[in-house]
Write a protein that holds these residues in place. Structure first.
Motif, PDB file in Angstrom:
ATOM      1  N   THR A 168       0.744  -1.331   0.091  1.00  0.00           N
ATOM      2  CA  THR A 168       0.041  -0.017   0.060  1.00  0.00           C
ATOM      3  C   THR A 168       0.862   0.956   0.068  1.00  0.00           C
ATOM      4  O   THR A 168       0.367   2.299  -0.512  1.00  0.00           O
ATOM      5  N   HIS A 169       2.156   1.204   0.864  1.00  0.00           N
ATOM      6  CA  HIS A 169       2.898   2.391   0.689  1.00  0.00           C
ATOM      7  C   HIS A 169       3.277   2.582  -0.648  1.00  0.00           C
ATOM      8  O   HIS A 169       4.086   3.982  -0.764  1.00  0.00           O
ATOM      9  N   TYR A 170       3.329   1.947  -1.344  1.00  0.00           N
ATOM     10  CA  TYR A 170       3.922   2.506  -2.838  1.00  0.00           C
ATOM     11  C   TYR A 170       2.824   2.860  -3.889  1.00  0.00           C
ATOM     12  O   TYR A 170       3.093   2.974  -5.000  1.00  0.00           O
ATOM     13  N   ALA A 171       1.657   2.499  -3.356  1.00  0.00           N
ATOM     14  CA  ALA A 171       0.515   2.935  -4.575  1.00  0.00           C
ATOM     15  C   ALA A 171       0.550   4.449  -4.938  1.00  0.00           C
ATOM     16  O   ALA A 171       0.280   4.626  -6.199  1.00  0.00           O
ATOM     17  N   ALA A 172       0.712   5.211  -4.142  1.00  0.00           N
ATOM     18  CA  ALA A 172       0.676   6.644  -4.466  1.00  0.00           C
ATOM     19  C   ALA A 172       2.058   7.070  -5.491  1.00  0.00           C
ATOM     20  O   ALA A 172       1.818   7.918  -6.165  1.00  0.00           O
ATOM     21  N   VAL A 173       2.900   6.423  -5.390  1.00  0.00           N
ATOM     22  CA  VAL A 173       4.325   6.590  -6.099  1.00  0.00           C
ATOM     23  C   VAL A 173       3.666   6.496  -7.712  1.00  0.00           C
ATOM     24  O   VAL A 173       4.287   7.171  -8.397  1.00  0.00           O
ATOM     25  N   PHE A 174       3.037   5.298  -7.951  1.00  0.00           N
ATOM     26  CA  PHE A 174       2.683   5.087  -9.399  1.00  0.00           C
ATOM     27  C   PHE A 174       1.547   6.381  -9.766  1.00  0.00           C
ATOM     28  O   PHE A 174       1.809   6.779 -10.753  1.00  0.00           O
ATOM     29  N   ALA A 175       0.796   6.804  -8.926  1.00  0.00           N
ATOM     30  CA  ALA A 175      -0.129   7.973  -9.309  1.00  0.00           C
ATOM     31  C   ALA A 175       0.504   9.209  -9.232  1.00  0.00           C
ATOM     32  O   ALA A 175       0.296   9.784 -10.422  1.00  0.00           O
ATOM     33  N   HIS A 176       1.517   9.371  -8.397  1.00  0.00           N
ATOM     34  CA  HIS A 176       2.300  10.823  -8.456  1.00  0.00           C
ATOM     35  C   HIS A 176       3.164  10.716  -9.780  1.00  0.00           C
ATOM     36  O   HIS A 176       3.318  11.692 -10.432  1.00  0.00           O
ATOM     37  N   ALA A 177       3.790   9.527 -10.138  1.00  0.00           N
ATOM     38  CA  ALA A 177       4.657   9.582 -11.314  1.00  0.00           C
ATOM     39  C   ALA A 177       3.768   9.721 -12.757  1.00  0.00           C
ATOM     40  O   ALA A 177       4.478  10.568 -13.317  1.00  0.00           O
TER      41      ALA A 177
END
Length: 461
Positions: free
Chosen positions: A253-262
């Motif tokens: 879950t802590h990496y989900a935003a990494v993709f969205a922000h990228a």
């Protein structure tokens, strides 16, 4: 590399795509969707290199500001499917750079997928926006747990996903669907923390298309949308199996935003670059139609055109700053500056309607009421239409009407309405750009400057 014809042949892979209630068995021959196929094929042919080891320059990972600067006009000339492919590849490279040394297996899969995509010269569409259900509830508290794309089964060799991604430009016209979380996820939302690539033809994928394309026999009154249009896809994953090698995130879950922000970064850079091109077009149309109307010397018209020029200049400056101040990631890839990209995209989107208002005010009501090209060819009324659309002996009436049709098509018809909404929503709404701009702005330095000018630099606070 593929030729345009080879691209067309690649679409006959059993994909399930629908338009206005009917399944489309052959995209190439469809009277409306086939135009998008032709435009995408032309983009393939424009950059085709027959050398055996050649790869498309449209899929190159930028390594410097110059690479970023050179890529933008190429993508505009190659069309939307090249743009979404480039954005998808850069999203994965950006996410990989932010996961380096922590998730090497995912990074290896992403790099392998990018290499495969470059070798096969495919088109990739990024799928991010979920159906979302009740926006006030997180994924795990929805009445329908499929409101966000989720993993419904984990098997020995892969996962099964279910859900839908909405507003996906060109979904039916590529080869791969890069499917990533739409937002940050929290503990307990592991099933919705899924990132993967799915072939458009995979069993269980169904795509419903909508388009702003004109439905007129004579497209000449639609000089922009009559030539190039890219349908939006409502992409449904109806229990789709994804093998492990195509899974780039599963449960972390802590990496989900990494993709969205990228993805947000690259979508906003693409949106900003498109705004820059369109802003110059609006300036040119405003000046041309003012000259044709005989109002180019009037004070308020000159002021409006000056505002259009200032708007175009400032957002171009933001684009150049985003490129010039790019950063280089751990794998050597160049990424546009977050602050200038988001501030520029916000400024362009927030002021677009005001710029269009100026253009409409300068052009006048003829934007909506000018005779169409066929009227000028009619033996009974053609000469009269030309006579009364003319403003003086050196302004042909049909020329003035064509300017009006271009303004209407760009800003006041189906395509214009699509642009109004898309300009605000693509890459996230205005609020998203506010958040990222604030995050990357040096607020502490600004506070110190304020304290200094107030004579309080050394005071306790």
């Amino acid at each position: 590399m593929r030729t345009g014809q080879q691209y067309k042949e690649s679409l006959a892979d059993g994909r399930l795509t629908y338009f206005e209630g009917k399944q489309v068995d052959d995209l190439e021959t469809h009277p409306i969707l086939g135009q998008t196929v032709d435009a995408t094929a032309a983009g393939y042919d424009r950059f085709y290199d027959p050398a055996p080891d050649a790869t498309s320059p449209l899929m190159t990972v930028p390594r410097s500001a110059d690479d970023l600067r050179e890529m933008i006009p190429m993508l505009h000339s190659a069309g939307m499917m090249a743009h979404v492919t480039y954005t998808s590849i850069q999203t994965l490279k950006t996410a990989a750079g932010r996961m380096v040394d922590t998730k090497p297996d995912y990074i290896e899969r992403m790099d392998a997928f990018i290499g495969e995509a470059q070798r096969d010269d495919v088109r990739i569409t990024q799928c991010i926006t979920d159906a979302k259900g009740d926006r006030s509830r997180p994924p795990a508290r929805q009445d329908d747990l499929d409101s966000y794309v989720r993993v419904v089964d984990r098997q020995r060799d892969g996962v099964v996903i279910r859900g839908a991604k909405l507003h996906i430009t060109g979904a039916s016209f590529g080869h791969e669907l890069l499917t990533i979380p739409t937002k940050a996820m929290k503990p307990g939302e592991e099933d919705w923390s899924i990132g993967c690539s799915v072939p458009v033809s995979a069993p269980g994928v169904k795509i419903i298309n909508t388009t702003y394309a004109p439905r007129h026999e004579d497209p000449r009154a639609f000089p922009v949308s009559g030539e190039h249009h890219y349908p939006e896809g409502f992409v449904i994953f109806d229990d789709v199996f994804v093998p492990h090698e195509r899974v780039f995130l599963d449960g972390e879950t802590h990496y989900a935003a990494v993709f969205a922000h990228a993805l947000g970064l690259w979508e906003r850079l693409g949106g900003l670059s498109a705004f820059v091109e369109e802003a110059d077009q609006l300036v040119g149309l405003a000046q041309l139609v003012a000259e044709a109307n005989g109002t180019a010397g009037i004070g308020h018209v000159k002021e409006k055109i000056s505002e259009l020029i200032i708007h175009a200049t400032l957002i171009r400056a933001a684009l150049e700053a985003a490129i010039a101040h790019c950063s280089i990631g751990p794998e050597g890839a160049a990424f546009p500056n977050e602050l200038y990209t988001n501030a520029g995209k916000f400024q362009a989107a927030a002021n677009y309607s005001a710029m269009v208002r100026h253009l409409h005010d300068i052009a006048g009501g003829a934007v909506l009421t000018s005779p169409v090209p066929a009227d000028f060819e009619n033996p009974d009324v053609g000469a009269l239409a030309r006579k009364y659309m003319s403003t003086r002996h050196d302004v042909d009436g049909e020329y003035r009407a064509r300017l009006m049709h271009t303004i209407r098509d760009l800003t006041a018809d189906s395509y214009g309405g699509w642009k109004f909404v898309t300009n605000l929503q693509a890459g996230g709404g205005l609020y998203a750009q506010r958040i990222v701009t604030r995050k990357h702005y040096d607020l502490d330095a600004a506070k110190q400057k304020a304290l200094a000018v107030a004579g309080l630099a050394d005071a306790e606070h």
